[in-house]
Design an enzyme around this catalytic site. Structure first.
Site, mmCIF file in Angstrom:
data_model
loop_
_atom_site.group_PDB
_atom_site.id
_atom_site.type_symbol
_atom_site.label_atom_id
_atom_site.label_comp_id
_atom_site.label_asym_id
_atom_site.label_seq_id
_atom_site.Cartn_x
_atom_site.Cartn_y
_atom_site.Cartn_z
ATOM 1 N N SER A 13 0.814 -1.228 0.000
ATOM 2 C CA SER A 13 0.000 0.000 0.000
ATOM 3 C C SER A 13 0.846 1.277 0.000
ATOM 4 O O SER A 13 0.424 2.310 0.543
ATOM 5 C CB SER A 13 -0.951 0.026 1.215
ATOM 6 N N ARG A 14 2.033 1.187 -0.580
ATOM 7 C CA ARG A 14 2.917 2.376 -0.675
ATOM 8 C C ARG A 14 3.337 2.931 0.691
ATOM 9 O O ARG A 14 3.705 4.092 0.811
ATOM 10 C CB ARG A 14 2.240 3.497 -1.485
#
Ligand SMILES: Cc1cc2nc3c(=O)[nH]c(=O)nc-3n(C[C@H](O)[C@H](O)[C@H](O)COP(=O)(O)O)c2cc1C
Length: 210
Positions: free
Chosen positions: A188-189
């Site tokens: 999710s970055r």
């Protein structure tokens, strides 16, 4: 299309600084990991220099020297990058190993590696690489690729049955590191970033938002 390319990073692994006074130790570990995983050009790095008119210029080189405080590479001493460094010692370096999900960014000051150390490295290189280094006037205009091949052959003939001498125009640069940032991929970055900066002789560790 490029805008639809999306890599979902999973686990570059945690960044654990055990001794901030050995800022390059994780870099050494990650290069070893890249070598152990048989990654091609495990020691490749992008180095950015600044030209006299203030324009940044980046290109890949190979890391050939690493200690607890500096990294280094070899090149033509009359190339664009060498000209930039003569005018401005400040350089930026980036490593990226996609399959390891790891990036390292470095800021430092570059200076020439001693001729003794350069000679030692030159002597360790394959003969054809020595001939190429002797032949190439790196970064200068070349009229055709045949000219380069002809010049290479002339150097081969010139030094037939002889050692290739270390050319005056070939050498190395060491970069004294004053800032290093380790980056590791997460889902999710929400990537991990740890920065180490030398301030008043102390290495200051900070975590950064991704
Ligand atoms: C993976 C890779 C590694 C390279 N390693 C070196 C190197 O160690 N030394 C070097 O002078 N050029 C190396 N090059 C070529 C440089 O990227 C660059 O083309 C050349 O040094 C001229 O740069 P300049 O004109 O900005 O000085 C490498 C290129 C690649 C793609």
């Amino acid at each position: 299309m490029v805008r639809d390319i999306r890599v979902d990073y999973r686990d570059g692994g945690p960044i654990v600084i055990t001794n901030a006074n050995k800022p390059l130790s994780i870099l050494k570990d990650w290069i070893k990991e890249a070598i152990d995983n048989n990654l091609i050009e495990a020691n490749a790095m992008c180095i950015s220099t600044v030209s006299q008119d203030g324009t940044p210029r980046s290109r890949m080189v190979l890391l050939k020297h690493i200690t607890d405080s500096e990294i280094g590479f070899f090149t033509n001493l009359e190339s664009d990058k060498a000209t930039d460094i003569k005018n401005n010692e400040n350089v930026a370096v980036t490593f990226f190993w996609p399959s390891l999900e790891k990036q390292v960014r470095i800021l430092g000051k570059a200076s020439e590696i001693s001729r003794e150390q350069t000679l030692e490295y030159h002597n360790s290189r394959p003969r054809l690489s020595q001939i190429a280094a002797y032949t190439s006037t790196q970064s200068k205009e070349l009229d055709s690729i045949t000219t380069l091949d002809d010049e290479f052959r002339k150097t081969e003939e010139k030094f037939e049955n002889q050692k290739i001498p270390l050319p005056d125009h070939w050498g190395g640069y060491k970069i004294l590191v004053h800032s290093i940032e380790y980056w590791s991929g997460r889902p999710s970055r929400l990537h991990e970033r740890v920065s180490l900066k030398l301030q008043n002789n102390n290495w200051i560790e900070k975590r950064l938002y991704p």
